[in-house]
Write a protein that holds these residues in place. Structure first.
Motif, PDB file in Angstrom:
ATOM      1  N   THR A  82      75.989   7.018 -62.856  1.00  0.00           N
ATOM      2  CA  THR A  82      74.557   7.574 -62.744  1.00  0.00           C
ATOM      3  C   THR A  82      73.731   6.447 -63.487  1.00  0.00           C
ATOM      4  OG1 THR A  82      75.389  10.136 -62.700  1.00  0.00           O
ATOM      5  CG2 THR A  82      73.023   9.395 -63.479  1.00  0.00           C
ATOM      6  N   HIS A  83      74.212   6.019 -64.701  1.00  0.00           N
ATOM      7  CA  HIS A  83      73.447   5.002 -65.498  1.00  0.00           C
ATOM      8  C   HIS A  83      73.725   3.847 -64.415  1.00  0.00           C
ATOM      9  CE1 HIS A  83      72.147   6.982 -69.158  1.00  0.00           C
ATOM     10  NE2 HIS A  83      73.006   7.779 -69.121  1.00  0.00           N
ATOM     11  N   LEU A  84      74.484   3.423 -64.045  1.00  0.00           N
ATOM     12  CA  LEU A  84      74.678   2.163 -63.354  1.00  0.00           C
ATOM     13  C   LEU A  84      73.851   2.371 -62.178  1.00  0.00           C
ATOM     14  CD1 LEU A  84      75.977  -0.523 -62.267  1.00  0.00           C
ATOM     15  CD2 LEU A  84      77.858   0.822 -61.212  1.00  0.00           C
ATOM     16  N   ALA A  85      73.479   3.610 -61.435  1.00  0.00           N
ATOM     17  CA  ALA A  85      72.760   3.510 -60.468  1.00  0.00           C
ATOM     18  C   ALA A  85      71.280   3.349 -60.836  1.00  0.00           C
ATOM     19  CB  ALA A  85      72.660   5.045 -59.647  1.00  0.00           C
ATOM     20  N   TRP A  86      70.867   4.143 -61.840  1.00  0.00           N
ATOM     21  CA  TRP A  86      69.737   3.971 -62.619  1.00  0.00           C
ATOM     22  C   TRP A  86      69.255   2.823 -62.915  1.00  0.00           C
ATOM     23  CZ3 TRP A  86      69.543   8.990 -66.156  1.00  0.00           C
ATOM     24  CH2 TRP A  86      69.674   9.979 -65.435  1.00  0.00           C
ATOM     25  N   ALA A  87      70.273   1.888 -63.709  1.00  0.00           N
ATOM     26  CA  ALA A  87      69.876   0.463 -63.861  1.00  0.00           C
ATOM     27  C   ALA A  87      69.762  -0.370 -62.759  1.00  0.00           C
ATOM     28  CB  ALA A  87      71.192  -0.108 -64.754  1.00  0.00           C
ATOM     29  N   ILE A  88      70.287  -0.236 -61.667  1.00  0.00           N
ATOM     30  CA  ILE A  88      69.978  -1.106 -60.355  1.00  0.00           C
ATOM     31  C   ILE A  88      68.784  -0.602 -59.878  1.00  0.00           C
ATOM     32  CG2 ILE A  88      70.944  -1.529 -58.010  1.00  0.00           C
ATOM     33  CD1 ILE A  88      73.688  -0.663 -59.080  1.00  0.00           C
ATOM     34  N   ILE A  89      68.514   0.640 -59.732  1.00  0.00           N
ATOM     35  CA  ILE A  89      67.191   1.010 -59.155  1.00  0.00           C
ATOM     36  C   ILE A  89      66.146   0.358 -60.116  1.00  0.00           C
ATOM     37  CG2 ILE A  89      65.652   3.118 -58.896  1.00  0.00           C
ATOM     38  CD1 ILE A  89      68.150   4.495 -58.148  1.00  0.00           C
ATOM     39  N   GLY A  90      66.199   0.569 -61.346  1.00  0.00           N
ATOM     40  CA  GLY A  90      65.236  -0.175 -62.262  1.00  0.00           C
ATOM     41  C   GLY A  90      64.949  -1.504 -61.957  1.00  0.00           C
ATOM     42  N   LEU A  91      65.981  -2.287 -61.780  1.00  0.00           N
ATOM     43  CA  LEU A  91      66.013  -3.705 -61.483  1.00  0.00           C
ATOM     44  C   LEU A  91      64.997  -3.872 -59.964  1.00  0.00           C
ATOM     45  CD1 LEU A  91      69.499  -4.922 -62.361  1.00  0.00           C
ATOM     46  CD2 LEU A  91      67.527  -5.414 -63.612  1.00  0.00           C
ATOM     47  N   VAL A  92      65.674  -3.096 -59.271  1.00  0.00           N
ATOM     48  CA  VAL A  92      64.872  -3.112 -57.884  1.00  0.00           C
ATOM     49  C   VAL A  92      63.194  -2.983 -58.029  1.00  0.00           C
ATOM     50  CG1 VAL A  92      64.530  -2.051 -55.874  1.00  0.00           C
ATOM     51  CG2 VAL A  92      66.591  -2.636 -56.559  1.00  0.00           C
ATOM     52  N   HIS A  93      62.732  -1.796 -58.974  1.00  0.00           N
ATOM     53  CA  HIS A  93      61.447  -1.486 -59.274  1.00  0.00           C
ATOM     54  C   HIS A  93      60.843  -2.968 -59.835  1.00  0.00           C
ATOM     55  CE1 HIS A  93      61.994   3.078 -58.799  1.00  0.00           C
ATOM     56  NE2 HIS A  93      62.106   2.474 -57.618  1.00  0.00           N
ATOM     57  N   ILE A  94      61.487  -3.343 -60.981  1.00  0.00           N
ATOM     58  CA  ILE A  94      60.884  -4.428 -61.596  1.00  0.00           C
ATOM     59  C   ILE A  94      60.745  -5.578 -60.725  1.00  0.00           C
ATOM     60  CG2 ILE A  94      61.344  -5.977 -63.325  1.00  0.00           C
ATOM     61  CD1 ILE A  94      60.284  -3.332 -64.255  1.00  0.00           C
ATOM     62  N   TYR A  95      61.837  -5.951 -59.817  1.00  0.00           N
ATOM     63  CA  TYR A  95      61.445  -6.972 -58.814  1.00  0.00           C
ATOM     64  C   TYR A  95      60.476  -6.778 -58.066  1.00  0.00           C
ATOM     65  CZ  TYR A  95      62.624  -9.865 -54.958  1.00  0.00           C
ATOM     66  OH  TYR A  95      62.425 -10.706 -53.634  1.00  0.00           O
ATOM     67  N   MET A  96      60.328  -5.707 -57.413  1.00  0.00           N
ATOM     68  CA  MET A  96      58.965  -5.167 -56.570  1.00  0.00           C
ATOM     69  C   MET A  96      57.749  -5.758 -57.497  1.00  0.00           C
ATOM     70  SD  MET A  96      60.056  -4.533 -53.458  1.00  0.00           S
ATOM     71  CE  MET A  96      61.254  -4.101 -52.501  1.00  0.00           C
ATOM     72  N   LEU A  97      57.858  -5.256 -58.704  1.00  0.00           N
ATOM     73  CA  LEU A  97      56.592  -5.264 -59.604  1.00  0.00           C
ATOM     74  C   LEU A  97      56.042  -6.624 -59.976  1.00  0.00           C
ATOM     75  CD1 LEU A  97      54.402  -3.856 -61.028  1.00  0.00           C
ATOM     76  CD2 LEU A  97      55.971  -3.633 -63.229  1.00  0.00           C
ATOM     77  N   LEU A  98      57.251  -7.660 -60.321  1.00  0.00           N
ATOM     78  CA  LEU A  98      56.987  -8.835 -60.608  1.00  0.00           C
ATOM     79  C   LEU A  98      56.686  -9.652 -59.419  1.00  0.00           C
ATOM     80  CD1 LEU A  98      60.029  -9.564 -62.869  1.00  0.00           C
ATOM     81  CD2 LEU A  98      57.656  -9.014 -63.424  1.00  0.00           C
ATOM     82  N   ASN A  99      57.047  -9.351 -58.176  1.00  0.00           N
ATOM     83  CA  ASN A  99      56.493 -10.051 -56.978  1.00  0.00           C
ATOM     84  C   ASN A  99      55.328  -9.494 -56.424  1.00  0.00           C
ATOM     85  OD1 ASN A  99      58.955 -12.226 -55.714  1.00  0.00           O
ATOM     86  ND2 ASN A  99      59.872 -10.347 -56.804  1.00  0.00           N
ATOM     87  N   ARG A 100      54.556  -8.629 -57.117  1.00  0.00           N
ATOM     88  CA  ARG A 100      53.372  -7.973 -56.563  1.00  0.00           C
ATOM     89  C   ARG A 100      53.403  -7.558 -55.212  1.00  0.00           C
ATOM     90  NH1 ARG A 100      49.333 -12.446 -59.264  1.00  0.00           N
ATOM     91  NH2 ARG A 100      49.905 -12.215 -61.339  1.00  0.00           N
ATOM     92  N   ARG A 101      54.561  -6.757 -54.884  1.00  0.00           N
ATOM     93  CA  ARG A 101      54.599  -6.266 -53.401  1.00  0.00           C
ATOM     94  C   ARG A 101      53.563  -5.477 -53.280  1.00  0.00           C
ATOM     95  NH1 ARG A 101      58.034  -9.388 -50.819  1.00  0.00           N
ATOM     96  NH2 ARG A 101      59.926 -10.114 -51.946  1.00  0.00           N
ATOM     97  N   PRO A 102      52.797  -4.968 -52.161  1.00  0.00           N
ATOM     98  CA  PRO A 102      51.876  -4.265 -51.888  1.00  0.00           C
ATOM     99  C   PRO A 102      52.412  -2.842 -51.853  1.00  0.00           C
ATOM    100  CG  PRO A 102      52.654  -5.343 -49.900  1.00  0.00           C
ATOM    101  CD  PRO A 102      53.458  -5.800 -50.883  1.00  0.00           C
ATOM    102  N   ARG A 103      51.615  -1.705 -51.814  1.00  0.00           N
ATOM    103  CA  ARG A 103      52.101  -0.131 -52.133  1.00  0.00           C
ATOM    104  C   ARG A 103      52.984   0.256 -50.872  1.00  0.00           C
ATOM    105  NH1 ARG A 103      46.788   2.593 -53.461  1.00  0.00           N
ATOM    106  NH2 ARG A 103      45.960   1.182 -51.876  1.00  0.00           N
TER     107      ARG A 103
END
Length: 341
Positions: A82-103
């Motif tokens: 479960t923590h592995l899944a959350w860590a990967i999902i968190g990385l995906v969200h941060i990647y979207m945020l850093l690349n300024r993806r639209p909503r």
């Protein structure tokens, strides 16, 4: 029974896993970076603890699945995955945020999250409980086909939405127009549809499959300025004078863009009228109607002030000529008949 060398690492892993869940909730959804750091730290701590204890969460160890040790082993492995899944999902969200993806990129995020959770669930079933995943996947494939046929239209909207998002045909805030004439500003996109706020302040819900099938004209790119063409017929007079009056109309307008300068084009001239095209830009699609109304009002006022008369449409003149020609033909036939009599 589980030996004592394995008992302590499993207990510590469970404590770290539960503590990670508590910290994850305390961080809140408005602090994604803090959540990601906590997820990674707790995941590293759990992985290091299991490694020191010689326990591999990706392998099933039947000898350890007895009594209390079995419960600790199962819960520790589930928490680790479960923590592995959350860590990967968190990385995906941060990647979207850093690349300024639209909503609208949330559609891609949701898809990635679904794939991650599906992979983790299958991993837990296979590596923790020892269930043959291949058989389960084959069985679920049959069920998926049945659901796919039942939800054919909905799935069409989903995949069309994914294609439109990947192609970046539009973004939140863009003003788009469909081939059927529907147009408005994109205010929301989701798995099934796209919501447009029209000029009349109504929200139109358009299924994604219709958007993909019809084609979209993005009126906000490269910018929101848009050219409007207004055609008018002036009773025949000096062309240069007509051009000057039409230019004064465009110069007096406050709702149109003056850079680039509006254009007055004299299209044609005949015995009845001069056909003129006024080409001008507006700042936003939402202001089309107001700008057009203002230009028409100024056009009437300037023509009246300068002694110009508006001419009838060319189509009506053609119709009148045909009627006159038909009347002459009828009279000729009547005169011929009277002579013959």
């Amino acid at each position: 029974m589980l030996n004592e060398d394995h008992m302590m690492p499993l207990v510590l892993t469970n404590i770290l896993g539960i503590a990670g869940i508590v910290v994850w909730h305390l961080q809140g959804s408005n602090r994604p970076t803090g959540r990601l750091i906590a997820q990674i730290l707790f995941f590293i701590g759990m992985s290091f603890t299991l490694y020191l204890g010689g326990i591999a969460p990706h392998r099933v160890d039947g000898a350890q699945l007895r009594g209390l040790g079995a419960l600790l082993s199962i819960s520790a492995r589930i928490l680790w995955w479960t923590h592995l899944a959350w860590a990967i999902i968190g990385l995906v969200h941060i990647y979207m945020l850093l690349n300024r993806r639209p909503r609208e990129a949330h559609l891609i995020q949701d898809m990635a999250v679904g794939v991650i959770y599906l992979g983790v669930v299958l991993s837990i079933i296979g590596f923790v409980f020892g269930v043959p995943v291949g058989t389960l996947v084959a069985t679920s494939g049959v069920v998926a086909i049945i659901f796919g046929l039942a939800l054919q239209n909905t799935l069409g909207d989903v995949f069309s939405g994914i294609a439109l998002t990947l192609g970046r045909a539009y973004a939140i805030g863009d003003w788009i127009q469909l081939k059927d004439g529907t147009e408005g500003r994109v205010v929301e996109t989701n798995w099934r549809s796209t919501n447009l706020l029209t000029g009349g302040y109504n929200v139109v819900v358009v299924p994604n499959s219709i958007l993909a099938r019809q084609g979209v004209t993005n009126l906000s790119r490269p910018d929101e300025t848009h050219q409007i063409t207004l055609t008018v017929r002036i009773a025949t007079t000096t062309p240069n004078f007509v051009e000057q009056v039409m230019r004064s109309v465009l110069d007096a307008s406050t709702r149109i863009v003056q850079d680039p300068s509006p254009i007055v084009a004299l299209n044609s001239i005949d015995a009845a009228a001069i056909e003129v095209e006024l080409l001008f830009r507006v700042e936003s699609p939402a202001g089309w109607t107001a700008a057009r109304n203002e230009v028409i009002d100024l056009l009437y006022s300037q023509c009246k002030a300068n002694g110009l008369s508006l001419a009838a449409p060319a189509e009506s003149l053609v119709f009148d000529s045909a009627a006159i020609s038909g009347e002459h033909s009828a009279r000729a036939i009547e005169a011929h008949s009277s002579r013959a009599g």
